[in-house]
Design a protein around this motif. Structure first.
Motif, PDB file in Angstrom:
ATOM      1  N   SER A  79     -33.150  23.479  66.667  1.00 58.13           N
ATOM      2  CA  SER A  79     -32.756  24.004  65.354  1.00 58.13           C
ATOM      3  C   SER A  79     -31.625  25.006  65.513  1.00 58.13           C
ATOM      4  O   SER A  79     -31.509  25.662  66.544  1.00 58.13           O
ATOM      5  CB  SER A  79     -33.947  24.672  64.671  1.00 58.13           C
ATOM      6  N   MET A  86     -32.838  27.102  59.566  1.00 56.97           N
ATOM      7  CA  MET A  86     -33.726  26.372  60.463  1.00 56.97           C
ATOM      8  C   MET A  86     -34.921  25.808  59.706  1.00 56.97           C
ATOM      9  O   MET A  86     -35.349  24.678  59.973  1.00 56.97           O
ATOM     10  CB  MET A  86     -34.200  27.287  61.596  1.00 56.97           C
ATOM     11  N   LEU A 109     -36.291  26.882  68.332  1.00 55.26           N
ATOM     12  CA  LEU A 109     -35.500  27.680  67.400  1.00 55.26           C
ATOM     13  C   LEU A 109     -34.249  28.204  68.086  1.00 55.26           C
ATOM     14  O   LEU A 109     -34.152  28.258  69.303  1.00 55.26           O
ATOM     15  CB  LEU A 109     -36.331  28.825  66.838  1.00 55.26           C
TER      16      LEU A 109
END
Length: 469
Positions: A79, A86, A109
């Motif tokens: 992401s 995100m 992330l």
């Protein structure tokens, strides 16, 4: 898209050996972790279900049966962007994985963006709830299984690519699925805006909503503290959440400096030149302000809220980082709305200590509070403003004041120059916002210009009661 082997043998081995070490540690402590997860799931069942609504203690027992399907391979996601960028990207990738019949690995992330937040998925979202609540749609695993992991080590490569922005499902069926079948594991290096707003099958749109509004719950520590903030605010009456985008990085990036001193303008300009990924360096602040491209200043925002007859006794919760210029720039707002608060003034320092230096976790607290507010008003159309607006629509079109920056700037200048009386100014501001209070409306579609049309997550109309034609 051409094959991209972005990882050489050394990098592949390093990355996968780290994963193997983590997997070994997990296996050595497997019994303990399984017990912890069991207790966590039981505890979660008593803390509220999808979207924050309470559910009974048998929630996990009452989940629909797991969907059984022959997986076409594994989809890994990196992401990118801030929290809400995100968040929406994760929703898209879950829907894509479901309809490609693949197994999704819990997304990684972004730890390399401007904010340098090292949080991973489980630090922000309730990962066990996420996996369990979607089990009737798609299989989600925390880690890539050992066999495909070993295959990547042996071959020294992991096939990675960035999907084309604003693509429809045909692109994923025709371009992405064959790659997954061919390589078994595919890593998508971007997740933001990779699925179109419109022209998407209704069942895909509805799954995007289900992920966003039901499956993506915040991690228990974030959820607990966010609920505490809301509880404190509600005990003291109604509250308006003001997403006041007036942080230093926002002003430096946008080139906006209305009301700033010469020294501050110099400081903002220096910051803009210091970051190479901010491509535009020379910006005419007055021009972009008149075009409505600048975040509203605290002073402009104050006048707009007063013109809209917002109760001066209402609590205003500022959902933002440090306001550039500090109390000097907030003076007029504090005078007009004395009950100005933020999480740092409502909570003890020890409450916030675990989340400090984690901008995405702090943003998650503000997101929850913004969704629950009596009124939400963003001063700039960023990702949080858009996603919160859509979430509030989903929850029954809660009042959201979509401040028209271009109209407000023009009216404020006329008022300050003596061209409008206060009554004329207030009337004009009300007229400009008569249809910008979060009422039901259709999403604006502009074929061929997805960036200019309404974002799906701003107005997920496929998931809302249908409007009459």
């Amino acid at each position: 898209m051409n094959k991209i082997y972005y990882m050489n043998m050394i990098k592949a081995e390093k990355k996968l050996r780290i994963a193997m070490f983590k997997n070994l540690a997990t296996r050595l402590t497997g019994a303990f972790l399984a017990l912890c997860i069991l207790f966590q799931l039981r505890a979660l069942a008593g803390r509220g279900g999808p979207g924050g609504a309470d559910v009974d203690a048998d929630f996990y027992k009452s989940l629909p049966p797991e969907r059984i399907y022959e997986s076409n391979g594994y989809l890994m996601i990196s992401s990118n962007g801030g929290l809400n960028q995100m968040r929406s990207g994760i929703c898209d990738m879950v829907a894509i994985a479901r309809f490609l019949n693949v197994t999704l690995i819990v997304p990684e992330l972004d730890n390399t963006s401007f904010w340098n937040d090292q949080s991973q998925f489980a630090n922000i979202f309730n990962v066990d709830y996420f996996i369990a609540s979607l089990r009737d749609e798609v299989k989600i695993l925390k880690l890539l299984p050992e066999d495909p992991k070993q295959k990547i080590i042996d071959t020294g490569s992991l096939y990675s690519m960035a999907p084309v922005s604003w693509s429809n499902m045909s692109y994923y069926y025709n371009k992405i699925l064959p790659k997954i079948k061919s390589f078994e594991v595919l890593q998508l290096t971007k997740s933001d805006a990779r699925l179109a707003n419109n022209g998407i099958p209704e069942e895909v749109q509805k799954l995007r909503c289900r992920v966003n509004y039901q499956a993506l719950r915040f991690a228990p520590p974030i959820e607990k503290l966010a609920k505490k903030i809301v509880r404190i605010l509600k005990q003291n009456g109604q509250f308006l959440v003001l997403h006041l985008r007036y942080e230093m990085d926002m002003l430096a990036f946008s080139g906006c400096n209305e009301g700033c001193s010469a020294q501050e303008i110099q400081e903002l300009t220096a910051m803009r030149y210091a970051y190479p990924w901010w491509k535009v360096k020379e910006i005419d602040s007055d021009k972009v302000r008149q075009e409505g491209l600048c975040p509203l200043t605290p002073e402009e925002t104050t006048l707009a809220l007063q013109a809209l007859d917002i109760d001066p006794k209402i609590q205003i919760y500022i959902a933002a980082g440090d306001i550039y210029g500090g109390e000097r720039r907030l003076a007029s707002m504090r005078k007009a709305f004395p009950r100005l608060v933020k999480k740092e003034t409502l909570l003890r320092e020890s409450d916030l200590a675990p989340f400090m230096n984690h901008s995405n976790q702090m943003a998650a607290l503000d997101y929850h509070v913004a969704v629950e507010a009596d009124i939400f008003a963003p001063t700039y159309g960023g990702n949080m403003a858009k996603v919160v607006e859509g979430h509030r629509r989903f929850l029954g079109h809660r009042k959201t004041i979509l401040l028209d920056r271009k109209a407000i700037v023009g009216l404020v200048d006329r008022y300050k120059n003596g061209g409008l009386s206060w009554e004329e100014f207030s009337t004009a501001v009300k007229e400009a916002h008569s249809d910008k209070m979060g009422q039901p409306t259709r999403r604006l579609e502009i074929p061929g210009k997805p960036k200019d049309e309404d974002y799906f997550y701003t107005n997920p109309q496929e998931c809302l009661p249908q409007l009459e034609d």
